[in-house]
Every structure is written in structure tokens, then in C-alpha cells.
Write an enzyme that holds these catalytic residues in place. Sequence first.
Site, short mmCIF file in Angstrom:
data_model
loop_
_atom_site.label_atom_id
_atom_site.label_comp_id
_atom_site.label_asym_id
_atom_site.label_seq_id
_atom_site.Cartn_x
_atom_site.Cartn_y
_atom_site.Cartn_z
N LYS A 274 103.28 -26.03 75.76
CA LYS A 274 102.68 -26.43 77.04
C LYS A 274 102.40 -25.20 77.89
O LYS A 274 101.33 -25.07 78.49
CB LYS A 274 103.63 -27.39 77.79
CG LYS A 274 103.63 -28.80 77.20
CD LYS A 274 104.70 -29.71 77.78
CE LYS A 274 104.71 -31.04 77.02
NZ LYS A 274 105.77 -31.96 77.41
N GLN B 46 110.78 -31.94 81.16
CA GLN B 46 110.78 -32.31 79.74
C GLN B 46 111.91 -33.29 79.43
O GLN B 46 113.06 -33.08 79.84
CB GLN B 46 110.90 -31.03 78.88
CG GLN B 46 110.76 -31.26 77.40
CD GLN B 46 109.36 -31.69 76.97
OE1 GLN B 46 108.39 -31.40 77.63
NE2 GLN B 46 109.28 -32.41 75.87
N ASP C 4 102.90 -36.22 84.24
CA ASP C 4 103.25 -37.06 83.08
C ASP C 4 102.81 -38.51 83.30
O ASP C 4 102.75 -39.28 82.34
CB ASP C 4 104.78 -37.07 82.89
CG ASP C 4 105.25 -36.06 81.86
OD1 ASP C 4 104.52 -35.83 80.87
OD2 ASP C 4 106.35 -35.52 82.04
N1 GUN Z 1 109.28 -35.61 75.73
C1 GUN Z 1 108.52 -36.08 74.70
N2 GUN Z 1 107.27 -36.34 75.12
C2 GUN Z 1 107.24 -36.03 76.43
C3 GUN Z 1 106.21 -36.06 77.41
O1 GUN Z 1 105.05 -36.45 77.17
N3 GUN Z 1 106.57 -35.64 78.66
C4 GUN Z 1 107.82 -35.21 78.95
N4 GUN Z 1 108.07 -34.84 80.21
N5 GUN Z 1 108.79 -35.17 78.06
C5 GUN Z 1 108.49 -35.57 76.81
#
Ligand code: GUN
Length: 298
Positions: A55, A99, A122
Site C-alpha cells: 500500500k 490495517q 476503507d
Molecule cells: N485486512 C485485510 N484486508 C483489509 C482491508 O481491505 N483494509 C484493512 N484496513 N485491513 C485489511
Amino acid sequence: MTTANIIDGKAFSETLVARVGEQAGLLAEKIGRPPALAVVLVGEDPASAVYVRNKIERTTTAGMRSIEHRLADTTSQADLLDLIDTLNDDDSVDGILVQLPLPPQINEEAVINAITPDKDVDGFHVVNAGRLATGQDALVPCTPFGCLLLLRDCLGSLSGLNAVVVGRSNIVGKPMAQLLLKESCTVTIAHSRTKDLQAVCAAADILVAAVGRPEMITGDFVKPGATVIDVGINRVPAPERGAGKFRLTGDVHFESAAAKAGAITPVPGGVGPMTIACLLRNTLVGAARRFDAGPIDI
Ligand code: GUN
């Protein structure tokens, strides 16, 4: 034998990131700085560390500012909520991503709902879920939005199609169903308790698999000519590659499904790269909305 069109999510995501980058440059001229995404990682979960690294890399590739916060896995919920408050109040931060999963002493729901909805890139905040469900401007969860972009690219109009989403998570299944409903699909959400899952899936023009069980959806579940979107990313042992080796596979058994489907996403290289591209898109959209810089049509 593969007959299906293989949907190239990697190539699509690269085009999308390039477009987001261009728009981010234009927005930076208007607001005097690039859009900025704050990523918070609590603990040392190896899969999360890989996702976060990707990311951050992609954010800077798209010409945006990446702000990293790495916290120990012993961090208290109160300390994490304090950090979120600081980021909420910081005008130079446009998006906040915490996350998941979080360590057991921290309540995920409390953390997600502490992020100001306008910075919730998100799209997990209850306000954004409600906005999506009621057809208002929302920040939409990245993975289902990425799936929708692939489906539109592949099929054009989705209106009237029978869509089956297997999986009912807040992150993928439920928002995916909302997005497909908005496209005028007839939507079924199936899950682990669904009776005769195979028959339900076999009626789908669009089949989205988000169950988290490796290769569970085989060709027997696929209607001839259907479009199959595989959201799963599972690491499974691959002794054929040598002792202790692994490979990535989806929730769909690719070979058998591809022999029946009209189009199908591979794993890796399908939905996965779209998630990050949509995260960057959401950061851009969030920044443009906060600064009233006009709509972003990506
Ligand atoms: N953990 C697995 N997928 C995601 C996601 O799309 N966003 C976040 N914040 N954590 C995750």
C-alpha cells in the site's frame, strides 16, 4: 482446458493507478500539496506487513504522500484511539487506514468507527456502510469496488443479471451485494449455511467468491458463460514445488471453473491488485471532497 477470457486485474489496476496519479497531480495544484494517506499497522502479522508495504509503495508511485504509523502489538485501544483522533484532526491527512486484523486487546469496531467518515478510505465506518446502502455518496470498500470496476469493464451494463455473492463479510460480501444491487442486478448473498450452494451458484450470471476457503468453488458451481470473480487469496502447501513450499490460490478452483466460465479472474493478478488501486482512488476522492475540489470521476 481453459476457454474463459482471463480478466487481467493487474493491467487494469495499473491503468487505474496511472489515472489516479494524474488526477492527484491536478488536485495537488489546487490544494497546494499531494493527497495524503496515513496507514496504521499494529503488531507484526506477516501478511499484514506485506499488504501495508504494498500500500505504501503504491501510494508514493501514484504521487501521493504516505504517512506510516507502526505500533507495537501490545498497544492499548486507548493509545490507538488517541492516534486516530490526532489523524482525524490533522488537516494534512486525507485518508486513514488501520490495517486489520488488530491484536485481541483492541476492539476493531470501536477503532473503525473512531475514524472520521470523510477520511475512512476503507469504507468500513457505519456511516459509509449506511450511505452505500441508501444510495448516498459514500467511500466504498476497496475490494468490492475493484470487483465492480472489473465487472463493468468485462460486461458493460450489469442490469438485470443474476448475481450471487458467496460470503457475507462486512469488508467484501455485504458491500459487494449493495454495489451489484445499485447496478440493477438481482442479488443473492450465499454463505456457509446456504442450502444447496452449488445450485444457487449455478444460476449466477455473475459469481463472486469471497469465502476464504481454498478452491471451494469448482466448475460444477459455474453456469456456462458466467463471469467469475475470485476474491480469495489463500496460501496453500505446494509440495510439487519442493518441500515446505507454498502457492497462492483463490476460493475458486481455477482450471475447472475456467473451463465453464465466460470470463474469470486469476489468483494472483485478478482482484488483489484492484484493492490497492481503489484505496488510492478513495484517498483521492476523499481529498477532493474535503477540499470541495469538484467530483472525481474514476
Ligand atoms: N485486512 C485485510 N484486508 C483489509 C482491508 O481491505 N483494509 C484493512 N484496513 N485491513 C485489511
